[in-house]
Structure formats: structure tokens, C-alpha cells
Design a protein around this motif. Structure first.
Motif, PDB file in Angstrom:
ATOM      1  N   SER A  34       0.830  -1.203   0.000  1.00  0.00           N
ATOM      2  CA  SER A  34       0.000   0.000   0.000  1.00  0.00           C
ATOM      3  C   SER A  34       0.863   1.250   0.000  1.00  0.00           C
ATOM      4  CB  SER A  34      -0.913  -0.001   1.227  1.00  0.00           C
ATOM      5  OG  SER A  34      -0.127   0.056   2.415  1.00  0.00           O
ATOM      6  N   ARG A  35       0.263   2.350  -0.439  1.00  0.00           N
ATOM      7  CA  ARG A  35       0.923   3.648  -0.367  1.00  0.00           C
ATOM      8  C   ARG A  35       0.205   4.495   0.684  1.00  0.00           C
ATOM      9  NH1 ARG A  35       0.818   0.531  -4.468  1.00  0.00           N
ATOM     10  NH2 ARG A  35      -0.580   1.805  -5.717  1.00  0.00           N
ATOM     11  N   SER A  37      -1.033   7.590   2.936  1.00  0.00           N
ATOM     12  CA  SER A  37      -1.421   8.931   2.492  1.00  0.00           C
ATOM     13  C   SER A  37      -0.233   9.886   2.476  1.00  0.00           C
ATOM     14  CB  SER A  37      -2.520   9.483   3.398  1.00  0.00           C
ATOM     15  OG  SER A  37      -2.861  10.797   3.039  1.00  0.00           O
ATOM     16  N   VAL A  40       2.024   9.460  -0.613  1.00  0.00           N
ATOM     17  CA  VAL A  40       1.485  10.081  -1.824  1.00  0.00           C
ATOM     18  C   VAL A  40       1.670  11.594  -1.754  1.00  0.00           C
ATOM     19  CG1 VAL A  40      -0.560  10.373  -3.273  1.00  0.00           C
ATOM     20  CG2 VAL A  40      -0.159   8.197  -2.094  1.00  0.00           C
ATOM     21  N   TYR A  71      -5.684   2.205 -10.758  1.00  0.00           N
ATOM     22  CA  TYR A  71      -5.315   2.214  -9.335  1.00  0.00           C
ATOM     23  C   TYR A  71      -4.191   3.217  -9.057  1.00  0.00           C
ATOM     24  CZ  TYR A  71      -8.319  -1.792  -8.544  1.00  0.00           C
ATOM     25  OH  TYR A  71      -9.418  -2.609  -8.441  1.00  0.00           O
ATOM     26  N   GLN A  75      -4.846   7.096  -6.556  1.00  0.00           N
ATOM     27  CA  GLN A  75      -4.188   7.589  -5.348  1.00  0.00           C
ATOM     28  C   GLN A  75      -3.925   9.093  -5.428  1.00  0.00           C
ATOM     29  OE1 GLN A  75      -0.371   5.569  -4.929  1.00  0.00           O
ATOM     30  NE2 GLN A  75       0.069   5.833  -7.099  1.00  0.00           N
ATOM     31  N   ASP A  78      -7.621  10.995  -5.430  1.00  0.00           N
ATOM     32  CA  ASP A  78      -8.146  11.116  -4.070  1.00  0.00           C
ATOM     33  C   ASP A  78      -7.569  12.324  -3.339  1.00  0.00           C
ATOM     34  OD1 ASP A  78      -9.641   8.852  -4.460  1.00  0.00           O
ATOM     35  OD2 ASP A  78      -8.325   7.509  -3.341  1.00  0.00           O
TER      36      ASP A  78
END
Length: 278
Positions: A34-35, A37, A40, A71, A75, A78
Motif C-alpha cells: 500500500s501507499r 497517504s 502520496v 489504481y 491515489q 483522491d
């Protein structure tokens, strides 16, 4: 990497030689998973795409490029960043100048996960590869996750074992002539990157690499974790660890086909830690 010409004169004798100019860009190399928050946010900040320019997703590592683009862009969407777009290439196609220009002028180039061999099979020796390097030389942020991390090395771990072709997520042995290395993008020339490192216990794989190739630094990046490379300086970003292995003694010993080395150095870095690469 750009070259500048230097004229060196000693007395009445002058010599002309080329000196490589370091790239203006940075690398953001993610170990997969996962990345978070904050990670990102850091990609956005370092690339500057929240202020100007645009980013592109290169999904050629994935067997499903459209899904990889979806996908990867989500990220950023969002976060309210909508100037990031997918750009797929197919092996053997003649790339249009417009698509190549889109790569070389992008402020962010993001390479998706999947299979690093698949990615290099499409871009190796092509104008696509040159355009990525051109963007890096001119100041872009080159990012990649999982397979997109592995391709950053000049000497790229493929994930295959030469002596044990059945797939295993980690090597079972520290064994001579077992690790398969192929040419990667070469954004880093003196480092071998491994990913999903702590999560998948890939210590034997990276140990095999740095013993077999003692001139290389091995950097194992765990999931949800990245390294930000700015010149020779490296910062750990994310939530887990980065393991760095160096065979500083340039020592390689063998017992039958088992590898050994003396005087190796191992460091485990946490988020916020920094270190240097040669």
C-alpha cells in the motif's frame, strides 16, 4: 545523463575530456504494498504536480495495464490531483514523437507494479527508455513501486532463480550462480534494489546479489515504504524499514556452490533516516 566538455591545459598541452553532469531529478522508489497517504503527499510535493505540469503512469509491468493505470491514478485523484494520466506502450510499436515528448516533459513518471521483466522487454533500447532518462536529467521525479522499483537498478533482480526454476517468494539458499540479473533502467548504477523486502523475507536473495557482485550496494525496501534519492543522498519515507547490505571487504568465498563473505555491513533504516550511496 548529460555530458559537458572540459578543456584541461597543463603548460602548452591541452586535453579535451567529457565530464558527466549529474541529473537534476529525483527518484522515489517504493517497495510495493500500500501507499500511505503521507507517501502520496510526498510524491506530489517532490514532483510539484500540484503547482504545474503533469504526471504520467507507465503500466507496462502489469498484465492488465488499464487496471494498473486506474489504481495508480486513483491515489492522486483522491488528493485532488487530476493532471496524472496513463501512457501505455506495446513491444515493437513505433512510438510517436508526441508520446515520447509526453514522457520527457512530464514532471512525474510513475512506473506501476507487476513484472519488471515485462516492463524492460517493452522499453529496453528504445526511445521510450531514452525519454525517461531525459526527464530525469531535466528535473523530473521518477517513481516506481514493486516491479517499478526493481527496474530502477542498472543490474536488475528479475525474481527468478537459475538453479531452482519453481517460483518461491524468497530464496531458500545463499548460492553461487543462482540469482538472475538482467539490465534495468539504470537510474541507479551502483545499487541493486529489492522490494517487498521484510514482508517476504528476501534476505537470502539480496545477500546472494551483494556477495556475487561485491561492488554493488544492496537496498531492500519493505512494503508501504520508499526511498527518496536526491543525488547521493537517500531518505526513508513510509512506515516500515529499509535494509542496506554492503560487501565492503569485496569478499566472496565458496564452499561447493554455497556463497560466503567476510566483513559485510548491514544497516536497518527507519522512516526519516538518511544515508548515502556512492
Amino acid at each position: 545523463m548529460k555530458k559537458i566538455l572540459i578543456i584541461l591545459c597543463i603548460g602548452l598541452t591541452c586535453s579535451l575530456f567529457a565530464q558527466q553532469q549529474p541529473p537534476k531529478g529525483k527518484l522515489f522508489i517504493i517497495g510495493g504494498g500500500s501507499r500511505p497517504s503521507g507517501m502520496v503527499d510526498r510524491i506530489i510535493k517532490e514532483s510539484g504536480i500540484d503547482k504545474s505540469g503533469y504526471g504520467i503512469i507507465l503500466p507496462m509491468s502489469s498484465i492488465e495495464p488499464d487496471s494498473a493505470v486506474y489504481y495508480a491514478t486513483r491515489q492522486f485523484y483522491d488528493k485532488g490531483i487530476t493532471n496524472v494520466h496513463g501512457l501505455n506502450f506495446v513491444k515493437g510499436e513505433i512510438s510517436s514523437p508526441t508520446k515520447l515528448d509526453s514522457i520527457s516533459k512530464a514532471k512525474l513518471i510513475y512506473i506501476s507494479g507487476g513484472d519488471q521483466n515485462r516492463f524492460m522487454d517493452v522499453i529496453a533500447g528504445t526511445p521510450i527508455e531514452k525519454s525517461i532518462h531525459k526527464a530525469y536529467e531535466n528535473g523530473s521525479l521518477i517513481a516506481g513501486t514493486s516491479a517499478g522499483a526493481a527496474v530502477m537498478s542498472r543490474m536488475m533482480i528479475t525474481g527468478n532463480e537459475l538453479k531452482h526454476p519453481e517460483y518461491s517468494s524468497t530464496f531458500r539458499y545463499i548460492q553461487a550462480d543462482n540469482i538472475e540479473i538482467k539490465p534495468g533502467l539504470g537510474m541507479l548504477t551502483n545499487v541493486i534494489i529489492d522490494q517487498h523486502f521484510v514482508k517476504r523475507s528476501r534476505y537470502n536473495r539480496l545477500l546472494s546479489a551483494v556477495i556475487q557482485y561485491p561492488e554493488m550496494m544492496g537496498i531492500g525496501i519493505d512494503e508501504a515504504t520508499a526511498i527518496l534519492v536526491d543525488g547521493n543522498s537517500v531518505e526513508v519515507v513510509g512506515v516500515s524499514q529499509v535494509v542496506v547490505m554492503e560487501n565492503r571487504g569485496l569478499s566472496t568465498n565458496k564452499f561447493e556452490d554455497k556463497l560466503g563473505a567476510h566483513g559485510m555491513e548491514l544497516n536497518v533504516f527507519l522512516p526519516g533516516d538518511t544515508f548515502q550511496i556512492d
